[in-house]
Design an enzyme around this catalytic site. Structure first.
Site, PDB file in Angstrom:
ATOM      1  N   PRO A  89       0.767  -1.423   0.048  1.00 32.20           N
ATOM      2  CG  PRO A  89      -0.085  -1.180   2.316  1.00 32.20           C
ATOM      3  CD  PRO A  89       0.585  -1.989   1.254  1.00 32.20           C
ATOM      4  CD  GLU A 116      -0.001  -5.477  11.298  1.00 27.28           C
ATOM      5  OE1 GLU A 116       0.223  -4.243  10.950  1.00 27.28           O
ATOM      6  OE2 GLU A 116      -0.915  -5.919  11.420  1.00 27.28           O
ATOM      7  NE  ARG A 153      -7.876  -6.427 -20.083  1.00 26.60           N
ATOM      8  CZ  ARG A 153      -8.567  -5.258 -20.848  1.00 26.60           C
ATOM      9  NH1 ARG A 153      -7.735  -4.372 -20.909  1.00 26.60           N
ATOM     10  NH2 ARG A 153      -9.523  -5.526 -21.540  1.00 26.60           N
ATOM     11  CG  ASP A 168      -9.726  -1.429 -22.500  1.00 28.10           C
ATOM     12  OD1 ASP A 168     -10.771  -1.616 -23.041  1.00 28.10           O
ATOM     13  OD2 ASP A 168      -8.817  -2.320 -22.313  1.00 28.10           O
TER      14      ASP A 168
HETATM   15  C1  SAM Z   1      -1.871  -5.985   6.002  1.00 28.12           C
HETATM   16  S1  SAM Z   1      -0.924  -5.653   4.519  1.00 28.12           S
HETATM   17  C2  SAM Z   1       0.444  -4.733   5.379  1.00 28.12           C
HETATM   18  C3  SAM Z   1       0.091  -3.238   5.482  1.00 28.12           C
HETATM   19  C4  SAM Z   1       1.316  -2.331   6.298  1.00 28.12           C
HETATM   20  N1  SAM Z   1       1.209  -2.640   7.671  1.00 28.12           N
HETATM   21  C5  SAM Z   1       1.113  -0.928   6.131  1.00 28.12           C
HETATM   22  O1  SAM Z   1       0.534  -0.331   6.906  1.00 28.12           O
HETATM   23  O2  SAM Z   1       1.651  -0.343   5.218  1.00 28.12           O
HETATM   24  C6  SAM Z   1      -0.300  -6.876   4.342  1.00 28.12           C
HETATM   25  C7  SAM Z   1       0.423  -7.005   2.801  1.00 28.12           C
HETATM   26  O3  SAM Z   1      -0.873  -6.847   1.972  1.00 28.12           O
HETATM   27  C8  SAM Z   1      -0.427  -6.212   0.782  1.00 28.12           C
HETATM   28  N2  SAM Z   1      -1.026  -5.001   0.383  1.00 28.12           N
HETATM   29  C9  SAM Z   1      -2.131  -4.653   1.308  1.00 28.12           C
HETATM   30  N3  SAM Z   1      -2.827  -3.590   0.730  1.00 28.12           N
HETATM   31  C10 SAM Z   1      -1.977  -3.306  -0.361  1.00 28.12           C
HETATM   32  C11 SAM Z   1      -2.391  -2.540  -1.474  1.00 28.12           C
HETATM   33  N4  SAM Z   1      -3.329  -1.558  -1.434  1.00 28.12           N
HETATM   34  N5  SAM Z   1      -1.742  -2.448  -2.390  1.00 28.12           N
HETATM   35  C12 SAM Z   1      -0.835  -3.483  -2.854  1.00 28.12           C
HETATM   36  N6  SAM Z   1      -0.565  -4.291  -1.838  1.00 28.12           N
HETATM   37  C13 SAM Z   1      -1.264  -4.306  -0.672  1.00 28.12           C
HETATM   38  C14 SAM Z   1       1.047  -5.892   0.952  1.00 28.12           C
HETATM   39  O4  SAM Z   1       1.922  -6.986   0.091  1.00 28.12           O
HETATM   40  C15 SAM Z   1       1.380  -5.975   2.455  1.00 28.12           C
HETATM   41  O5  SAM Z   1       2.479  -6.401   2.713  1.00 28.12           O
END
Ligand code: SAM
Length: 247
Positions: A89, A116, A153, A168
């Site tokens: 994220p 996490e 795609r 698209d």
């Molecule tokens: C619960 S999340 C961890 C979030 C982290 N504690 C933070 O606050 O940035 C677990 C995993 O989900 C994935 N993930 C969660 N949300 C995501 C998003 N919006 N985009 C891409 N990957 C995501 C990532 O690989 C991340 O390491």
């Protein structure tokens, strides 16, 4: 294109990547998708892949050692140069332009976090971090599949009609306009006459105007950077668009 996905749930990746456009691309040999489980590279008796964070705090953090060994094995499986992506994220937002950039590469390796997140040192081993939006999911599998679908795609020959990704949303800098199919009349709603006219010039013009109209209504921010010609601007002005100065 070869795509390797490092995930604690490789079966989930294999199942989802086995259907639809991506599944057909794999069947036709246009891509190969391989899952890698960091747990297979854990060396202790419990096959641990997570630990409590140093300094305390909630939840668990993915361990670097199994993940690093798994990444080494995935990279060594093919000599083609790979772009290593960590879904996060905190990454840069995935866009159509980014998908196009990735679609030109021979190989992607996608790392999915869980818990996490992953030990911070993962960032030393990845080329980039991609986010699929400003929200937090519980794992990187869905983001990895989103990246995969958006990229695959766009690969030549993957979609039945070669032209279809060209119109698209985002491909032209605009949202796509409305699409209709049979019947020409559904209850009180009729398909616009121009689409039934057989006049290809008029249909192309109408489609362009509808794309402009839809974009102005839903994502006017896109018009600030979309390639627009004089006719586009004149049409947008009739809809009240006042962007890009008075030109
Ligand atoms: C619960 S999340 C961890 C979030 C982290 N504690 C933070 O606050 O940035 C677990 C995993 O989900 C994935 N993930 C969660 N949300 C995501 C998003 N919006 N985009 C891409 N990957 C995501 C990532 O690989 C991340 O390491």
């Amino acid at each position: 294109m070869r795509i390797d996905v490092l995930s604690l749930f490789p079966d989930f990746i294999a199942q989802c990547a086995g259907v639809g456009v991506v599944g057909r691309a794999a069947e036709r040999g246009l891509i190969s998708v391989q899952g890698w489980n960091p747990r297979d590279y854990a060396t202790d008796n419990y096959r641990r892949v997570d630990e409590r964070p140093f300094g305390g705090g909630p939840g668990m953090v993915m361990l670097m050692e199994p993940l690093g060994a798994c990444l080494d094995a995935a990279l060594a499986a093919d000599p083609a140069p790979a772009r290593v992506i960590y879904t996060s994220p905190q990454g840069v937002p995935l866009t159509q332009a980014k998908a196009r950039e990735l679609a030109a590469l021979p190989r992607l390796v996608v790392v999915c976090g869980r818990y996490e997140g992953v030990d911070e040192r993962v960032r030393d081993f990845v080329d980039e971090e991609l986010s699929i939006g400003d929200y937090v999911l519980s794992g990187g599998e869905l983001p990895a599949l989103v990246v995969l679908d958006a990229v695959v795609r766009l690969l030549p020959g993957v979609l039945g009609n070669e032209a279809s990704p060209i119109d698209d949303s985002f491909a032209t800098g605009l949202l796509e306009g409305p699409q209709y199919t049979r019947p020409a009349a559904f209850r009180d709603a009729r398909v616009p006459d121009v689409l039934l006219s057989g006049d290809h010039g008029a249909i192309a013009r109408w489609r362009r105007e509808q794309a402009l109209r839809t974009t102005l209504a839903r994502r006017p921010d896109l018009l600030d950077r979309a390639p627009l010609d004089g006719a586009d601007v004149r049409f947008l002005r009739t809809l009240g668009w006042t962007g890009r100065g008075n030109g």
